[in-house]
Scaffold this motif. Sequence first.
Motif, PDB file in Angstrom:
ATOM      1  N   SER A 148      -6.611  -5.129  -5.417  1.00  0.00           N
ATOM      2  CA  SER A 148      -6.951  -4.511  -6.701  1.00  0.00           C
ATOM      3  C   SER A 148      -6.086  -5.052  -7.837  1.00  0.00           C
ATOM      4  O   SER A 148      -6.451  -4.943  -9.003  1.00  0.00           O
ATOM      5  CB  SER A 148      -6.784  -2.996  -6.625  1.00  0.00           C
ATOM      6  OG  SER A 148      -5.431  -2.645  -6.394  1.00  0.00           O
ATOM      7  N   GLU A 195      -4.929   3.587   1.391  1.00  0.00           N
ATOM      8  CA  GLU A 195      -4.709   4.291   2.659  1.00  0.00           C
ATOM      9  C   GLU A 195      -4.991   3.346   3.830  1.00  0.00           C
ATOM     10  O   GLU A 195      -5.906   3.551   4.623  1.00  0.00           O
ATOM     11  CB  GLU A 195      -5.586   5.539   2.729  1.00  0.00           C
ATOM     12  CG  GLU A 195      -5.317   6.544   1.626  1.00  0.00           C
ATOM     13  CD  GLU A 195      -3.889   7.097   1.658  1.00  0.00           C
ATOM     14  OE1 GLU A 195      -3.261   7.073   2.733  1.00  0.00           O
ATOM     15  OE2 GLU A 195      -3.414   7.550   0.604  1.00  0.00           O
ATOM     16  N   THR A 196      -4.189   2.292   3.933  1.00  0.00           N
ATOM     17  CA  THR A 196      -4.474   1.255   4.920  1.00  0.00           C
ATOM     18  C   THR A 196      -4.120   1.669   6.342  1.00  0.00           C
ATOM     19  O   THR A 196      -4.583   1.045   7.297  1.00  0.00           O
ATOM     20  CB  THR A 196      -3.731  -0.051   4.570  1.00  0.00           C
ATOM     21  OG1 THR A 196      -2.338   0.231   4.429  1.00  0.00           O
ATOM     22  CG2 THR A 196      -4.266  -0.643   3.285  1.00  0.00           C
ATOM     23  N   ASP A 206       0.853  -1.178   0.000  1.00  0.00           N
ATOM     24  CA  ASP A 206       0.000   0.000   0.000  1.00  0.00           C
ATOM     25  C   ASP A 206       0.887   1.224   0.000  1.00  0.00           C
ATOM     26  O   ASP A 206       2.110   1.117  -0.097  1.00  0.00           O
ATOM     27  CB  ASP A 206      -0.938  -0.017   1.220  1.00  0.00           C
ATOM     28  CG  ASP A 206      -0.179  -0.125   2.527  1.00  0.00           C
ATOM     29  OD1 ASP A 206       0.344   0.907   2.996  1.00  0.00           O
ATOM     30  OD2 ASP A 206      -0.084  -1.244   3.086  1.00  0.00           O
ATOM     31  N   LEU A 222      -7.279   3.115   7.489  1.00  0.00           N
ATOM     32  CA  LEU A 222      -8.228   2.000   7.546  1.00  0.00           C
ATOM     33  C   LEU A 222      -7.995   1.156   8.791  1.00  0.00           C
ATOM     34  O   LEU A 222      -8.950   0.750   9.477  1.00  0.00           O
ATOM     35  CB  LEU A 222      -8.102   1.138   6.284  1.00  0.00           C
ATOM     36  CG  LEU A 222      -8.977  -0.109   6.221  1.00  0.00           C
ATOM     37  CD1 LEU A 222     -10.448   0.258   6.258  1.00  0.00           C
ATOM     38  CD2 LEU A 222      -8.645  -0.926   4.969  1.00  0.00           C
ATOM     39  N   GLN A 278      -7.706  -0.584  -1.183  1.00  0.00           N
ATOM     40  CA  GLN A 278      -7.689   0.665  -0.421  1.00  0.00           C
ATOM     41  C   GLN A 278      -6.235   0.992  -0.086  1.00  0.00           C
ATOM     42  O   GLN A 278      -5.639   0.356   0.777  1.00  0.00           O
ATOM     43  CB  GLN A 278      -8.517   0.529   0.855  1.00  0.00           C
ATOM     44  CG  GLN A 278      -8.387   1.663   1.859  1.00  0.00           C
ATOM     45  CD  GLN A 278      -8.641   3.031   1.274  1.00  0.00           C
ATOM     46  OE1 GLN A 278      -7.715   3.713   0.845  1.00  0.00           O
ATOM     47  NE2 GLN A 278      -9.902   3.428   1.232  1.00  0.00           N
TER      48      GLN A 278
END
Length: 414
Positions: A384, A354-355, A326, A358, A352
Amino acid sequence: MAWDRRTGQPVHRAIVWQDRRTADRCEQLEQQGELDAIRAATGLVLDPYFSGSKIEWLLTDGGVGVTSDLSIGTIDSWLLWNLTGGTGGGVLATDPSNASRTMLFDIRTMSWSDELCDLFGVPPHVLGEVRPSAGRFGTTKGVAPIPDGVPISGIAGDQQSSLFGQACVRPGMTKNTYGTGSFVLMNVGPTCPQPSKGLLTTVAWTIPGPIGDITHYALEGAIFVTGAAVQWLRDGLGIIDEASEIGPLAATVPDNGGVVLVPAFVGLGAPWWDPHARGTVLGLTRGSTRAHLARATIESMALQTADVMSAMSDAAAQSVTELRVDGGASAMDLLLQLQADLLGVPVVRAVQPETTALGASLLAGLGEGVWSSVDELSAHWQSSAIFQPDPHVDASALTGPWHRAVDRARHWDV
């Protein structure tokens, strides 16, 4: 951050993690034979990256006087105190993952170390209470436009939070965040491992369990400069106008043309831990272009990660089967394919990126009962893209020159 709880005001400028002002002090402590005791208690190495020597500097050279109202903590504790009322009764606390980065916290007893506080001259009363990473710390008060009464129920250090956000909740699962620096973390489960050469041992998180709190530990490789090297190309050399240009520029050449960049602008982190290393560019010829330098910069991100992953697999006595990634630079397909080729395992990009944010959110949800278990929330993780290693790529063509260049960059500023 150091502040006065009576006035609510900082009493000195904050000191960021990349600040190297206490490098000489750390070397002095190592020469005095303190390293082994610090490693055993904290899982850390003697490096100015961590808070202990910075806090000592604040209380000595920084001129911060010790009073009954003085607080010193990592930024999460400063935010928590302000969000929960500040001078009107703010909560002074942190979580084990942040506390474990201060060089004052014993990760085996899960408490502040009196011995280390004495070593660095830190009065224990200035440090906050250490609470589990998931669970209600307090509620907002007096911070308009945020309404009063909003629960604050998840706190974690940024890389530990990213590990949780990547759903690396079982031992052996590993992630890398490509940010200003890069940080590789492997979940090693509930048993604190012995110190490993070149790596850090850290608390990943502590969460409530059915019969008591559950702590997971992690091995970490901290790489000081990755994305910051792209900023240097943009702001220092001016060879790109936007950071997003580096991938397309690097892709215009088939290889680095013999150029190797070691981005040791603030020393080298894992697995070398050399504060006196300095940035080095080698292999330049008349044929070298800005595209070659751009490609060498991207390669340095992947090569530093590969060095850390090798040390981590040796320390954990298990091979990593995939790397979850990420951070801003994870958007570059060229980087992630190169990373897969160097590691020989799939590199999986999270849907995502911006882990870190998260992970803290997931911890908060766990603390408030939104999810009943770690397994339930981890089932929501999605990828993804997956980059498979190319079996025809010879990784040694890059790693050989890279290690020669690292040898030349080390111990430069002595």
